[in-house]
Design a protein around this motif. Structure first.
Motif, mmCIF file in Angstrom:
data_model
loop_
_atom_site.group_PDB
_atom_site.id
_atom_site.type_symbol
_atom_site.label_atom_id
_atom_site.label_comp_id
_atom_site.label_asym_id
_atom_site.label_seq_id
_atom_site.Cartn_x
_atom_site.Cartn_y
_atom_site.Cartn_z
ATOM 1 N N ARG A 169 0.824 -1.206 0.000
ATOM 2 C CA ARG A 169 0.000 0.000 0.000
ATOM 3 C C ARG A 169 0.865 1.267 0.000
ATOM 4 O O ARG A 169 0.621 2.203 -0.767
ATOM 5 C CB ARG A 169 -0.910 -0.014 1.234
ATOM 6 N N ARG A 208 -5.268 -6.546 -8.624
ATOM 7 C CA ARG A 208 -5.699 -7.715 -7.854
ATOM 8 C C ARG A 208 -4.756 -8.036 -6.692
ATOM 9 O O ARG A 208 -4.327 -9.174 -6.495
ATOM 10 C CB ARG A 208 -5.837 -8.932 -8.785
ATOM 11 N N LEU A 209 -4.445 -7.017 -5.912
ATOM 12 C CA LEU A 209 -3.555 -7.197 -4.766
ATOM 13 C C LEU A 209 -4.161 -6.627 -3.482
ATOM 14 O O LEU A 209 -3.441 -6.394 -2.510
ATOM 15 C CB LEU A 209 -2.198 -6.533 -5.028
ATOM 16 N N THR A 210 -5.465 -6.411 -3.464
ATOM 17 C CA THR A 210 -6.101 -5.826 -2.286
ATOM 18 C C THR A 210 -5.818 -6.642 -1.025
ATOM 19 O O THR A 210 -5.532 -6.080 0.046
ATOM 20 C CB THR A 210 -7.615 -5.706 -2.500
ATOM 21 N N SER A 211 -5.858 -7.955 -1.145
ATOM 22 C CA SER A 211 -5.650 -8.814 0.026
ATOM 23 C C SER A 211 -4.203 -8.825 0.497
ATOM 24 O O SER A 211 -3.906 -9.329 1.584
ATOM 25 C CB SER A 211 -6.103 -10.241 -0.286
ATOM 26 N N MET A 212 -3.289 -8.282 -0.308
ATOM 27 C CA MET A 212 -1.865 -8.283 0.039
ATOM 28 C C MET A 212 -1.350 -6.881 0.306
ATOM 29 O O MET A 212 -0.136 -6.658 0.346
ATOM 30 C CB MET A 212 -1.053 -8.935 -1.083
ATOM 31 N N ALA A 213 -2.248 -5.940 0.531
ATOM 32 C CA ALA A 213 -1.868 -4.532 0.642
ATOM 33 C C ALA A 213 -0.898 -4.273 1.787
ATOM 34 O O ALA A 213 -0.093 -3.330 1.726
ATOM 35 C CB ALA A 213 -3.111 -3.668 0.809
ATOM 36 N N ASP A 214 -0.941 -5.068 2.844
ATOM 37 C CA ASP A 214 -0.089 -4.818 4.012
ATOM 38 C C ASP A 214 1.191 -5.651 4.006
ATOM 39 O O ASP A 214 1.988 -5.561 4.938
ATOM 40 C CB ASP A 214 -0.887 -5.096 5.288
ATOM 41 N N ARG A 215 1.388 -6.455 2.971
ATOM 42 C CA ARG A 215 2.642 -7.217 2.878
ATOM 43 C C ARG A 215 3.764 -6.329 2.355
ATOM 44 O O ARG A 215 3.518 -5.286 1.730
ATOM 45 C CB ARG A 215 2.463 -8.413 1.937
ATOM 46 N N GLU A 253 -7.250 -2.810 -6.587
ATOM 47 C CA GLU A 253 -8.296 -3.614 -7.217
ATOM 48 C C GLU A 253 -7.896 -4.001 -8.637
ATOM 49 O O GLU A 253 -8.052 -5.157 -9.050
ATOM 50 C CB GLU A 253 -9.624 -2.847 -7.232
ATOM 51 N N GLN A 279 3.775 -10.778 -8.563
ATOM 52 C CA GLN A 279 3.087 -9.841 -7.666
ATOM 53 C C GLN A 279 3.893 -8.557 -7.500
ATOM 54 O O GLN A 279 3.336 -7.460 -7.474
ATOM 55 C CB GLN A 279 2.845 -10.513 -6.317
#
Length: 378
Positions: free
Chosen positions: A94, A123-130, A120, A139
């Motif tokens: 993020r 397609r990386l919303t679920s990985m935003a905090d990595r 969105e 990725q």
């Protein structure tokens, strides 16, 4: 075409070397435009001039109608993604994406909105905090893309960004890149030496050779209708057969190839009866038969070798004059291919043949070919 970038007779010299010679073309809004060619052809130098990392020796570069030939990179509304993504390892996905709009002083709400939209899209919303070290190569590339796109550039420049990925991931990312480009509608300018990449993703391709644009057109036009020997052989596989033009009637040339007379559509007026030329036929357009076929475009040939290549079988032949011919067959055609030395007839539809000048020079080129390089600045 609504132009975003215009190159007007742009040339670039490095000392005595000419890296780019008279590049002159327009790239449209929302277009996926590729510059394709081998190492040293001038494609990277052209991209660097568009980005502002190099200045043209002559000519002009226009961005949305404004001359930016001498404008610094940070004052041009374009962003570049390189093969090495240069993500900030200590920042989250993020925060990597948010770096640009934060640097511009945008309001927190606007930054959050843009970052959310780009997460969105890639397609990386679920990985935003990595962090980048916790992501795969594909990725990480999508993070680099989102970071370059979040400021809404007029054009995104991509310098062989898939080169570090393995084959399967590279093929998957080709589809992803095209999807992202279509969703956002931003002009992508893509540099590659990989013909499959260019054919898969591009709306138009500029094929570059020795500092010049040999041909500019759609992937289909460049593959089906090459204008030079270099384009014919660099894009896919092509049979190049020496030919002599012996007649012209009703829009069809009669050419002599390996002792036989064959019809070829007269698509260009640059050929005269009695001159030498090169007949180009793609291997997948050829058919084999033991008996002489009905087709007027047919040659007797001797099988030299056959090689299994997964979806096809590659057969190599010699003709009566010693010329070599390659034919790509599917498994149903090649199921009973005999041993080397067997006699065949190789034929094709008349429309599958195309004539090119005998010489290898580009029809766009001047009479002399300059020395050049696109790696002198590295």
């Amino acid at each position: 075409m609504n132009p975003v970038i215009d190159l007007e007779h742009v040339s670039k010299r490095f000392s005595s070397f000419i890296a780019v010679h008279e590049a002159h073309f327009t790239i449209g809004k929302g277009e996926f435009f590729s510059m394709l060619g081998p190492s040293g052809c001038g494609k990277t130098t052209t991209l660097r001039m568009i980005a502002g990392f190099e200045q043209p020796t002559s000519g002009r570069i226009l961005l949305e109608g404004k001359d930016v030939s001498r404008v610094a990179p940070y004052n041009r509304n374009v962003n570049t993604v390189f093969q090495h993504y240069a993500l900030f390892p200590h920042m989250s996905v993020r925060d990597n994406i948010a770096f640009g709009p934060r640097s511009q002083g945008l309001a927190k709400a606007e930054v959050a909105k843009r970052v959310g939209e780009l997460l969105e899209v890639v397609r990386l919303t679920s990985m935003a905090d990595r962090r980048p070290g916790q992501l795969s190569g594909g990725q990480q590339q999508r993070v680099a893309l989102a970071r370059a796109l979040v400021n809404y550039p007029s054009a995104l420049l991509l310098d062989e960004p898939l080169g570090a990925l393995d084959l399967k991931l590279r093929q998957a990312m080709q589809i992803e890149l095209k999807r992202i480009q279509r969703e956002l509608g931003i002009t992508f300018i893509y540099v590659t030496h990989d013909q499959e990449e260019a054919l898969t993703m591009s709306d138009r391709i500029a094929v570059m050779h020795e500092g010049r644009v040999d041909q500019l057109g759609t992937p289909k036009a460049i593959y089906d209708e090459p204008e030079t020997r270099f384009v014919a052989t660099f894009i896919g596989v092509a049979n190049l057969l020496p030919a002599k033009i012996v007649a012209l009637a009703d829009g069809v040339f009669t050419v002599e190839v390996a002792g036989r007379r064959l019809p070829v559509p007269a698509r260009a007026s640059r050929f005269a009866v009695g001159t030498l030329a090169t007949l180009v036929v793609r291997p997948e357009r050829l058919s084999l038969s033991v008996a002489e076929p009905d087709s007027a475009a047919a040659l007797p040939a001797t099988l030299v070798s056959s090689m299994f290549q997964g979806p096809q079988v590659r057969c190599a032949f010699t003709l009566a004059d010693g010329s070599e011919l390659v034919c790509h067959l599917d498994h149903s055609q090649a199921a009973s291919t005999p041993e080397p030395g067997a006699a065949f007839w190789v034929s094709w539809d008349t429309d599958a043949g195309r004539l090119l000048p005998e010489s290898a020079s580009s029809p766009l080129a001047a009479t002399s070919t300059p020395q050049q390089t696109d790696t002198a600045h590295h």
